[in-house]
Design an enzyme around this catalytic site. Structure first.
Site, mmCIF file in Angstrom:
data_model
loop_
_atom_site.group_PDB
_atom_site.id
_atom_site.type_symbol
_atom_site.label_atom_id
_atom_site.label_comp_id
_atom_site.label_asym_id
_atom_site.label_seq_id
_atom_site.Cartn_x
_atom_site.Cartn_y
_atom_site.Cartn_z
ATOM 1 N N GLU A 265 0.881 -1.183 0.000
ATOM 2 C CA GLU A 265 0.000 0.000 0.000
ATOM 3 C C GLU A 265 0.905 1.217 0.000
ATOM 4 O OE1 GLU A 265 -3.232 0.146 -0.107
ATOM 5 O OE2 GLU A 265 -3.877 -1.885 0.399
ATOM 6 N N CYS A 299 -2.323 9.212 2.221
ATOM 7 C CA CYS A 299 -1.969 8.616 0.930
ATOM 8 C C CYS A 299 -3.004 9.035 -0.114
ATOM 9 C CB CYS A 299 -1.881 7.110 1.036
ATOM 10 S SG CYS A 299 -3.309 6.396 1.831
HETATM 11 P P1 NAD Z 1 8.164 5.184 4.700
HETATM 12 O O1 NAD Z 1 8.205 4.411 3.444
HETATM 13 O O2 NAD Z 1 9.272 6.089 5.016
HETATM 14 O O3 NAD Z 1 8.053 4.161 5.951
HETATM 15 C C1 NAD Z 1 6.977 3.264 6.087
HETATM 16 C C2 NAD Z 1 7.403 2.083 6.928
HETATM 17 O O4 NAD Z 1 8.326 1.274 6.200
HETATM 18 C C3 NAD Z 1 8.116 2.465 8.235
HETATM 19 O O5 NAD Z 1 7.675 1.610 9.261
HETATM 20 C C4 NAD Z 1 9.580 2.239 7.892
HETATM 21 O O6 NAD Z 1 10.393 1.951 9.014
HETATM 22 C C5 NAD Z 1 9.489 1.018 6.982
HETATM 23 N N1 NAD Z 1 10.597 0.840 6.035
HETATM 24 C C6 NAD Z 1 11.229 1.800 5.310
HETATM 25 N N2 NAD Z 1 12.166 1.239 4.510
HETATM 26 C C7 NAD Z 1 12.111 -0.106 4.726
HETATM 27 C C8 NAD Z 1 12.842 -1.215 4.217
HETATM 28 N N3 NAD Z 1 13.821 -1.067 3.307
HETATM 29 N N4 NAD Z 1 12.542 -2.451 4.664
HETATM 30 C C9 NAD Z 1 11.552 -2.625 5.578
HETATM 31 N N5 NAD Z 1 10.831 -1.614 6.113
HETATM 32 C C10 NAD Z 1 11.115 -0.361 5.695
HETATM 33 O O7 NAD Z 1 6.764 5.972 4.695
HETATM 34 P P2 NAD Z 1 6.208 7.079 5.714
HETATM 35 O O8 NAD Z 1 6.930 8.352 5.513
HETATM 36 O O9 NAD Z 1 6.093 6.516 7.085
HETATM 37 O O10 NAD Z 1 4.695 7.220 5.160
HETATM 38 C C11 NAD Z 1 4.319 8.024 4.094
HETATM 39 C C12 NAD Z 1 4.092 7.217 2.832
HETATM 40 O O11 NAD Z 1 3.177 6.157 3.067
HETATM 41 C C13 NAD Z 1 3.467 8.038 1.722
HETATM 42 O O12 NAD Z 1 4.108 7.729 0.521
HETATM 43 C C14 NAD Z 1 2.022 7.570 1.702
HETATM 44 O O13 NAD Z 1 1.360 7.763 0.469
HETATM 45 C C15 NAD Z 1 2.182 6.135 2.046
HETATM 46 N N6 NAD Z 1 0.947 5.558 2.565
HETATM 47 C C16 NAD Z 1 0.225 4.738 1.746
HETATM 48 C C17 NAD Z 1 -0.975 4.207 2.178
HETATM 49 C C18 NAD Z 1 -1.798 3.329 1.286
HETATM 50 O O14 NAD Z 1 -2.689 2.655 1.795
HETATM 51 N N7 NAD Z 1 -1.565 3.286 -0.008
HETATM 52 C C19 NAD Z 1 -1.440 4.490 3.467
HETATM 53 C C20 NAD Z 1 -0.669 5.325 4.288
HETATM 54 C C21 NAD Z 1 0.529 5.844 3.816
#
Ligand code: NAD
Length: 513
Positions: A265, A299
């Site tokens: 997501e 998002c």
């Molecule tokens: P992010 O990608 O920085 O982090 C999200 C999660 O992934 C965190 O828990 C982080 O620690 C983990 N993570 C990061 N890199 C990783 C890796 N290499 N391996 C494993 N885990 C890893 O995102 P954010 O800044 O917390 O959130 C914002 C983003 O999330 C925006 O792009 C938003 O659109 C998206 N989002 C999407 C949805 C959806 O349902 N499509 C919902 C909410 C947020």
């Protein structure tokens, strides 16, 4: 400054100054670094969470794997009963949990309450579903045979979530995963770690009261390195990851490499098409809430307005006028509409995006900028900006997780607007504002919006849990929450049973001995 009942909320949620971030309930194993959680609301330290080491993680996995054997044997409707009790606990704690979400993440208190309401809703949905995990009976081509399909639990489901929905996204996954017979290990965002500890405290109490193994729900905490323990772990058949496209690209590849399943997501770049017959009474609140709600950190936030040239000036003026009414400030104060961004890195990304849009030729209609002075001490409060831009600008093609709204014109038929709407790499949410039935149906048809969510006469954000949620292209393709999204948390098995005295082979193949 008023406390808005935060201290009391933290106490009600069982949060302390230092919290264990690796937990299966009463058993806590955290030995990692200490994450300090500062509120973007006032810049103050809320509490600390001890992160997980690899050894801590392995201990959690042992407890979870053992719990799975007991949990999967429990009839699904009984598992639903546990989820029902969890939903009731959330009803009791809706206000403190909503407050914590608002204070740790920065969204308005109303939106914090809304997030907990989503948790309650998905629990109700999951309870009903626990009696409907139906397979099919399929006619067999062979006499005296019956064919059917069953759905079995997968095992330990890994959940990695983003900061902006620090409690709801977990519950969308976990409520369904539980009734399907799975146990869950959750790594919440390192930017909102207390939310995950609070949720774990709530479910741990429910499991204890029912004398169930606490490994049914586990948390680990830390940054991407702890996330990697999950993505690399062959004991985890499904990884549900919510976050940026950058993260999803890495996680998707890692999980696929070991033939695990992933539910991704990821980011959106959502647009509203505003046609000549759009009703401004609906357009203005829909577009403004979509663009500035959660300070542009959903998002599904509205990033682009694609407006027909014949109504462009009127719509632009109405939206710009509405921006003049927006109150920015402490999100716990219900007089404010917009709270802060999550942190200063995010503020810098927002400022850089505005500069980039200007450099590419964008014309600023509502100035952005960082707010300073009393009430804005955290340095994370920014002004929602509006920029006239073109769809092909590099910056417009990317998701900036901040309140920047791009306005652009289209001319001619709705097909031209749909082309612009689809002309980005992401495919999460979209909407059209129109009173013309033909335009609306074109937008929803196979030749219309290419997003996972396509709405008519409502904005892009604020989905209900009853529908499947997710998007196409760089949004990752996953679906969670309602409809038949539960199927991803189970494995499908096809059974053929022979109740005859013969052994006819499929396709009429002869094999005489
Ligand atoms: P992010 O990608 O920085 O982090 C999200 C999660 O992934 C965190 O828990 C982080 O620690 C983990 N993570 C990061 N890199 C990783 C890796 N290499 N391996 C494993 N885990 C890893 O995102 P954010 O800044 O917390 O959130 C914002 C983003 O999330 C925006 O792009 C938003 O659109 C998206 N989002 C999407 C949805 C959806 O349902 N499509 C919902 C909410 C947020």
């Amino acid at each position: 400054m008023a406390d808005f009942g935060i201290k009391e909320a933290l106490a009600q949620l069982g949060l302390k100054d230092i919290n264990n971030g690796t937990s299966t309930g009463s058993v806590n194993f955290a030995n990692g670094e200490v994450i300090e959680s500062y509120s973007p609301v006032d810049g103050k330290l809320i509490g600390k969470v001890v992160a997980s080491t690899r050894e801590d993680y392995n201990k959690v996995m042992d407890v979870a794997t053992t719990a799975f054997k007991e949990w999967r044997a429990m009839p699904a409707p009984q598992r639903g009963e546990i989820v029902r009790q969890f939903g009731n606990k959330l009803r009791e704690l809706k206000e403190p949990l909503g407050k914590l979400v608002s204070y740790e993440m920065g969204k308005s208190y109303q939106e914090g309450l809304g997030e907990v309401q989503e948790m309650i809703d998905i629990c109700d949905f999951a309870v009903g579903l626990s009696r409907q995990l139906n397979g099919q009976v399929i006619p067999s081509e062979r006499p005296g045979h019956v064919m059917r399909e069953q759905w079995h639990p997968l095992g330990v489901v890994g959940i990695i979530s983003a900061f902006n929905f620090p409690v709801a996204v977990w519950s969308w996954n976990t409520a369904l995963a539980w009734i399907c017979g799975n146990v869950c290990v959750w790594k919440g965002s390192e930017k909102a770690p207390l939310c995950s500890v609070a949720c774990q405290n709530i479910i741990a109490e429910v499991l204890k009261a029912n004398d169930l193994p606490e490994g049914i729900s586990c948390i680990v905490n830390g940054d991407y390195k702890v996330g990697e323990y999950i993505t690399e772990d062959t004991r985890i058949p499904l990884v549900s990851a919510t976050g940026s496209t950058r993260m999803g690209r890495i996680v998707g590849a890692k999980v696929a490499e070991r033939f695990g399943k992933s539910l991704l997501e990821l980011g959106g770049n959502n647009a509203i098409i505003i046609t000549p017959t759009a009703d401004l009474k609906v357009v203005v609140p829909g577009a403004v809430f979509g663009a500035v709600g959660t300070c542009g950190q959903r998002c599904t936030s509205t990033r682009r307005l694609i407006i027909h040239e014949s109504v462009y000036d009127k719509v632009r003026d109405a939206i710009v006028g509405a921006y003049g009414q927006i109150k920015i400030g402490n999100p716990l104060d219900e007089n404010n509409h917009v709270g802060p961004l999550i942190d200063k890195d995010s503020v810098n990304t927002y400022l850089a995006a505005i500069e980039k849009a200007k450099a590419e030729g964008g014309k600023v209609l509502v100035e952005g900028g960082v707010l300073e002075g009393e009430g804005y001490e955290s340095g994370c409060y920014v002004k929602p900006a509006i920029i006239e831009a073109e769809n092909h600008y590099e910056i417009v093609q990317h998701e900036t997780f901040a309140p920047i709204l791009y306005l652009m014109k289209y001319s001619g038929d709705v097909e031209n607007a749909i082309e612009l709407q689809n002309g980005v790499a992401q495919g999460l949410s979209s909407s059209i504002m129109t009173s013309e039935m033909k335009e609306a149906e074109k937008f929803l048809s196979f030749a219309g919006s290419d997003c996972g969510i396509a709405n008519v006469n409502i904005g892009t954000s604020g989905a209900e849990i009853g529908g499947a949620f997710g998007g196409e292209k760089e949004t990752g393709g996953g679906r969670e929450s309602g409809s038949d999204a539960w199927k991803v948390y189970m494995r499908r098995q096809t059974n053929t049973v022979n109740y005859s005295d013969e052994l006819p082979l499929a396709q009429g193949i002869k094999f005489d001995l």
